[in-house]
Design an enzyme around this catalytic site. Structure first.
Site, PDB file in Angstrom:
ATOM      1  N   ARG B 122       0.418   4.011  -3.610  1.00 35.72           N
ATOM      2  CA  ARG B 122      -0.915   3.594  -3.159  1.00 35.72           C
ATOM      3  C   ARG B 122      -1.499   4.629  -2.224  1.00 35.72           C
ATOM      4  O   ARG B 122      -1.615   4.414  -1.025  1.00 35.72           O
ATOM      5  CB  ARG B 122      -0.815   2.257  -2.445  1.00 35.72           C
ATOM      6  CG  ARG B 122      -0.619   1.110  -3.373  1.00 35.72           C
ATOM      7  CD  ARG B 122      -0.875  -0.156  -2.629  1.00 35.72           C
ATOM      8  NE  ARG B 122      -1.730  -1.051  -3.382  1.00 35.72           N
ATOM      9  CZ  ARG B 122      -2.203  -2.186  -2.877  1.00 35.72           C
ATOM     10  NH1 ARG B 122      -1.937  -2.513  -1.645  1.00 35.72           N
ATOM     11  NH2 ARG B 122      -2.971  -2.956  -3.613  1.00 35.72           N
ATOM     12  N   GLN B 127      -5.687   6.284  -6.651  1.00 33.77           N
ATOM     13  CA  GLN B 127      -6.358   5.005  -6.891  1.00 33.77           C
ATOM     14  C   GLN B 127      -6.892   4.871  -8.299  1.00 33.77           C
ATOM     15  O   GLN B 127      -6.923   3.791  -8.860  1.00 33.77           O
ATOM     16  CB  GLN B 127      -7.494   4.830  -5.894  1.00 33.77           C
ATOM     17  CG  GLN B 127      -7.004   4.222  -4.608  1.00 33.77           C
ATOM     18  CD  GLN B 127      -8.127   3.879  -3.674  1.00 33.77           C
ATOM     19  OE1 GLN B 127      -9.294   4.007  -4.022  1.00 33.77           O
ATOM     20  NE2 GLN B 127      -7.789   3.461  -2.488  1.00 33.77           N
ATOM     21  N   ASP B 130      -4.338   3.271 -10.355  1.00 35.18           N
ATOM     22  CA  ASP B 130      -3.677   2.095  -9.816  1.00 35.18           C
ATOM     23  C   ASP B 130      -3.969   0.887 -10.699  1.00 35.18           C
ATOM     24  O   ASP B 130      -4.898   0.126 -10.477  1.00 35.18           O
ATOM     25  CB  ASP B 130      -4.169   1.872  -8.376  1.00 35.18           C
ATOM     26  CG  ASP B 130      -3.379   0.791  -7.679  1.00 35.18           C
ATOM     27  OD1 ASP B 130      -2.574   0.129  -8.354  1.00 35.18           O
ATOM     28  OD2 ASP B 130      -3.572   0.609  -6.473  1.00 35.18           O
ATOM     29  N   SER B 133      -3.941  -2.703  -9.152  1.00 32.44           N
ATOM     30  CA  SER B 133      -5.178  -3.127  -8.503  1.00 32.44           C
ATOM     31  C   SER B 133      -6.231  -3.527  -9.526  1.00 32.44           C
ATOM     32  O   SER B 133      -6.923  -4.524  -9.353  1.00 32.44           O
ATOM     33  CB  SER B 133      -5.734  -2.004  -7.626  1.00 32.44           C
ATOM     34  OG  SER B 133      -4.892  -1.801  -6.536  1.00 32.44           O
ATOM     35  N   TYR B 231       1.112  -3.521   1.583  1.00 31.89           N
ATOM     36  CA  TYR B 231       1.554  -4.828   1.113  1.00 31.89           C
ATOM     37  C   TYR B 231       2.076  -5.656   2.277  1.00 31.89           C
ATOM     38  O   TYR B 231       2.520  -5.136   3.299  1.00 31.89           O
ATOM     39  CB  TYR B 231       2.662  -4.668   0.076  1.00 31.89           C
ATOM     40  CG  TYR B 231       2.195  -4.096  -1.225  1.00 31.89           C
ATOM     41  CD1 TYR B 231       1.421  -4.856  -2.100  1.00 31.89           C
ATOM     42  CD2 TYR B 231       2.514  -2.803  -1.586  1.00 31.89           C
ATOM     43  CE1 TYR B 231       0.997  -4.325  -3.296  1.00 31.89           C
ATOM     44  CE2 TYR B 231       2.090  -2.268  -2.789  1.00 31.89           C
ATOM     45  CZ  TYR B 231       1.326  -3.030  -3.647  1.00 31.89           C
ATOM     46  OH  TYR B 231       0.901  -2.518  -4.817  1.00 31.89           O
TER      47      TYR B 231
END
Lengths: 478, 524
Positions: B122, B127, B130, B133, B231
């Site tokens: 992350r 991103q 990802d 997500s 997280y």
């Protein structure tokens, strides 16, 4: 009889000058304020011509007319983007004039000193004024004219260098001769010695020596200040030219010169102070040149700069409701203000909210951006200052940064080791999306990396600002 | 390289790892694309559409695994799929190596390289790949939609001719990507939305989405989410108790509860207990996004929708992204495409598996016949550590008044000091200097003072005109030159004449420029 009239005229002129400066507090009253200044100046010159300066008045008038012609040419030909250079160049004229006036005062002083009392009675004009002074007054006079020449000489070379830097004729980087500030200190010490010497002997030599030293200080001091600090420098030189005039006013015993010189001097000083505060830097560190070195390591910037093309920006603008534009020196360099203005007109016609955010030190002169935008007929009520608009970024859809760098650098807030740490900046990264129009990947004037360009909501719109914007204009309807 | 996407074999899975659009982009990177026939049908992409995008259609999975160098898929591979891999081939899919050790072992034996999309670190740069997500985003949205379809009322409060409808109250537990997406959807539908998370630093994000953050009255040093890559981690028993007490208090009021609390590599924590469900109003809905990991509510039945005795619907679906297969396939395929772009830096169809690259290293779980999971810590921390925020205390009126008083006193003091020092200096000068000088000095000091007073008021935007005006005015030096020009020798006359000339340029130039500048300022 003439002198009484002159004094009365001077009072009127002084009041007009004060009103003129005070009137600049608003855009509308400013237009009237300039007229106050012009009338004040006309009254002052006329009153002097009929009063204490009546000697050789035809020559004076011819020269004034000549100067007017040159001044008119300069003022009408110059581009709005060249305004900073012009102002700097004109300061040098005042500085030089002050040096000349100072030297004349010295020459006259010597001449009068060598005369017999009988001869003195026959003197006219300025010489007569000196002739009536007692020894104590003459001593003071020497200090005054010495100071006038000193400040005038610094103003002269300083302004020439500032002009060169702003016009790109001299490298804008901060450069110093070997020895750095010790050279300046040495030259200042030499001048101080000359003052004592001159005070005691009233000889021409120490005066010339001091003038050379002062010319050097002006040159070297301004060479040592980086291009990004030029707004402060120009305003500081402005202040100096005022103090020079005031010092000359003392030596000539002219109250109007003193008054106006003091007005100009203090206004320049305050302006410099306001700008230094906007950059969160002490006046001394600006004058001593360059960005101060800091102890710790600067934060490394992670991530990549993501580029975008004109259609991408156009799409985002079509979707946006509120837009803020942050112009900087890059807009001035690229002469992009007209394109910006057209863009704003189009977007406003589509019913979008478009505003400008102006950082106090954007550009190379205080208020530089405002002048450029005004030239391009951007209505001034959508042009806002940093404090007025900084809280609005988080509710803004799109921010377009045009050629500014340090004033939108988040490191000023996040990185305590950044050279610009603590400087108030425009918090444009809080907006949903930021587009940065920039020529390349290089760093800004201060030479430090800008984390804004690496943020996830930032897209880089590379290219010359004017070309980029014109390309963008073609893609937006309205 | 040949990139192939097989049909997903998992029951109920509708997604596909390649779309016609992503295939086009992959081909721009120099790759060739293959797809098993019918792989995109459930996601709304026909074979025809793929063919138009230049994708070769392969009749079955066996053939696809044989021809493709890189196999891209969504779900973690089944055993028979792993068997089809061999050395030199690469598999890109979700893998969950932490929970699937046997599968990892099998992948290692096959000799193939496996890139797990769920292991992409992350960091900002990663991103765009990802996938967790992008899927969580869809799950969060879909959770609200599912809740809405099972909920018998409007989300918005309405006052109609037929009566008043109260707005729905929604509680979102866990403000990760899914939670935030759920908050956004729920607020835009008009519900009153509350959200809770164990990481207090997300309160700002929650509030930015238009929900109200539920604060606990609990004084524990909460762990910084940034430490664990954004997280949540396991919390202390006392904290848990405080949290449950808060939920118990909220439960009777809530119409819809969406739980999204997951801790990586662990069973989902129980946050919505049986007694909370029992205290809820009939007709309320619970959507448990953690159902696959045992559920945040223990009554949840995985993959099913149940109704409790007191009329509360509990939705335990685990296939929210699959229920929006077109959308999720598009996003997932784009994530894969970005991964491929990083793997083909030359854009020439050659894959460079750079194990020095944080992102590629992190996502690779087997490589060259070895297990490369878990990866070393990335060189870049995911999120900058949160600085503890100092709460600005509201000042009481007394404190404010005291402060004002102190400021006033300080100001008075500095002004008086300045006046005293200034006055002293002037007096001192007066002792020595002649009277005529003192007269001028008075004029000088007063003028400086007036200058200071006047300039403070000048508008910022007028600073440049101000400078031009002061510049013009500073050519008042012309008076000195005028006074001297008629006095003395020819040399003096020349010097004075020059000074007059220079100053005159400045007068006219300065004022004209100022006029030009000011003429531009206009009001719309």
């Amino acid at each position: 009889m003439a002198y009484g009239f002159t004094t009365a005229a001077y009072v009127v002129a002084a009041v007009l000058f004060i009103l003129s400066l005070g009137g600049l507090s608003g855009q509308e009253s400013a237009k009237r304020a300039v007229w106050y200044g012009i009338v004040g100046m006309a009254i002052a010159v006329l009153a002097t011509l009929v009063g204490p300066g009546a000697g050789l008045w035809p020559v004076s008038i011819i020269l004034i007319l000549l100067g007017a012609a040159v001044g008119y040419q300069l003022a009408t030909r110059v581009q709005m983007t060249q305004m900073p250079e012009l102002v700097a160049a004109m300061h040098s004229l005042v500085g030089l004039a002050a040096v000349l006036v100072g030297f004349i005062a010295h020459i006259e002083l010597r001449r009068v000193a060598g005369m017999t009392p009988v001869e003195r009675e026959g003197l006219e004009g300025f010489a007569a004024l000196i002739a009536h002074k007692d020894p104590a007054e003459l001593a003071i006079l020497r200090i005054e004219l010495f100071l006038g020449i000193f400040i005038g000489a610094i103003t002269f070379t300083g302004s020439v260098i500032a002009y060169g830097k702003l016009a790109g004729k001299v490298s804008s980087a901060a450069t110093k001769l070997p020895g750095g500030h010790w050279l300046n200190i040495g030259a200042a010490a030499l001048s101080a010695l000359c003052l004592i010497w001159y005070f005691n002997t009233a000889g021409l030599f120490p005066l010339i020596l001091m003038t050379l030293a002062a010319l050097f200080i002006g040159y070297h001091l301004i060479r040592g200040i980086g291009g990004a600090d030029m707004p402060v420098v120009v305003s500081m030189l402005n202040s100096y030219s005022g103090w020079a005039a005031a010092a000359i006013g003392f030596s000539l015993g002219n109250d109007l010169l003193i008054t106006v010189g003091a007005l100009v001097g203090s206004s320049g000083a305050i302006l410099s102070y306001i700008m230094c505060k906007a950059m969160n830097r002490s006046f001394v560190s600006v004058i001593l040149g360059g960005f101060g070195s800091t102890g710790g390591e600067q934060m490394a910037v992670e991530g990549e700069q993501v580029a975008i093309d004109a259609s991408g920006v156009a799409n985002a603008l079509e979707d946006a409701d509120s837009i803020i534009i942050i112009p900087g020196y890059g807009m001035a360099v690229a002469q992009a203000q007209q394109a910006v203005s057209q863009l704003v007109t189009k977007l406003r016609n589509q019913g979008k909210t478009v505003r400008f955010a102006i950082h106090p030190v954007a550009g190379r002169l205080p208020g530089h951006m405002n002048v450029l935008l005004a030239e391009a007929k951007v209505p001034y009520d959508i042009v806002l200052e940093m404090d007025e608009i900084n809280d609005d970024f988080k509710d803004t859809d799109v921010v377009i940064v045009i050629g500014s760098n340090d004033i939108v650098n988040p490191a000023a807030q996040d990185d305590p080791n950044s050279p610009i740490s603590g400087m108030p900046v425009l918090e444009c990264w809080k907006a949903k999306q930021v587009f940065v129009s920039k020529r390349g990947q290089g760093t800004g004037y201060s030479g430090i990396e800008n984390p804004l360009f690496f943020k996830d909501n930032t897209r880089m719109f590379y290219g010359d600002a004017k070309k980029s914007l014109e390309e963008l204009l073609g893609k937006i309807e309205g | 390289m040949k990139i192939g996407a097989p049909r997903e074999t998992h029951k109920g899975e509708s997604r596909v790892a390649m779309t016609p659009k992503s295939a086009q982009e992959l081909r721009k990177l120099g790759h060739e694309c293959l797809i098993e026939t019918g792989a995109g049908t459930k996601a709304g992409f026909t074979d025809e559409a793929y063919r138009e995008a230049g994708v070769t259609i392969v009749e079955d999975a066996a053939k696809l695994y044989e021809t493709a160098d890189i196999v891209v898929k969504v779900r973690e591979p089944k055993d028979e799929e792993i068997e089809r891999l061999s050395k030199g081939k690469t598999l890109i899919s979700f893998f969950y190596p932490g929970q699937n050790e046997a599968l990892l072992e099998a992948a290692k034996t096959s000799g193939a390289t496996v890139i797990a999309m769920d292991m992409v670190p992350r960091i900002s740069r990663a991103q765009k790949m990802d996938a967790l997500s992008s899927m969580a985003n869809i799950a969060g949205y879909r959770a609200v939609i599912e809740a809405g379809s099972n909920f018998g009322r409007f989300f918005t409060g309405q006052v109609t001719a037929a009566g008043k409808v109260p707005p729905a109250k929604v509680l979102v537990v866990g403000a990760g990507v899914a939670g935030l997406a759920a908050i956004g959807t729920s607020t835009s539908l008009g519900a009153i939305t509350y959200a809770f998370d164990v990481r207090p630093e997300v309160a700002e994000q929650v509030e930015s989405m238009g929900a109200e953050f539920v604060y606990l009255d609990f004084a524990e040093e909460t762990k910084d989410g940034a430490e664990s890559g954004g997280y949540a981690s396991v919390s202390s028993p006392e904290f848990r108790e405080a949290q449950l007490a808060k939920f118990r208090e909220l439960a009777p009021d809530m119409d819809i509860v969406i739980t999204t609390a997951l801790i990586p590599g662990r069973e989902a924590p129980e946050l919505w207990t049986r007694d909370m469900v029992e205290s809820m109003k009939p007709g309320s809905v619970i959507v448990d996004l953690a159902a696959e990991k045992g559920g945040n509510c223990k009554l949840t039945v995985m993959d099913e929708k149940i109704v409790t005795d007191n009329g509360v619907t509990i939705v335990g679906y685990t296939d929210f992204p699959s229920r929006m297969a077109t959308q999720s396939s598009t996003l997932y395929a784009t994530n894969i495409r970005h991964m491929m772009a990083d793997l083909t830096p030359g854009k020439d169809g050659t894959v460079v598996h750079d194990m020095e690259d944080d992102v590629i290293r992190g996502a690779t779980v087997t490589h060259d016949g070895e297990i490369t999971y878990p990866p070393p810590k990335p060189k870049v921390k995911a999120i900058a550590a949160q600085k503890p925020k100092e709460k600005v205390k509201e000042k009481t009126p007394e404190e404010k008044r005291a402060e004002e008083k102190a400021a006033f006193a300080a100001q008075t003091k500095s002004q008086v000091t300045l006046l005293a020092v200034g006055g002293g200096l002037v007096l001192f000068a007066g002792l020595f200097a002649p009277a005529s000088f003192m007269q001028h000095l008075i004029v000088f000091v007063l003028s400086v003072f007036v200058g200071f007073q006047v300039i403070w008021g000048v508008a910022h935007s007028l600073h440049t005109p101000l400078m031009a005006v002061t510049n013009a005015i500073s050519s008042i030096i012309i008076l000195g030159a005028l006074m001297q020009i008629g006095s003395g020798s020819a040399f003096v006359i020349i010097l004075a004449a020059l000074a007059v000339f220079l100053a005159a340029i400045n007068i006219f130039g300065g004022f004209l420029v100022t006029r030009r500048m000011l003429a531009m300022f206009q009001k719309s």
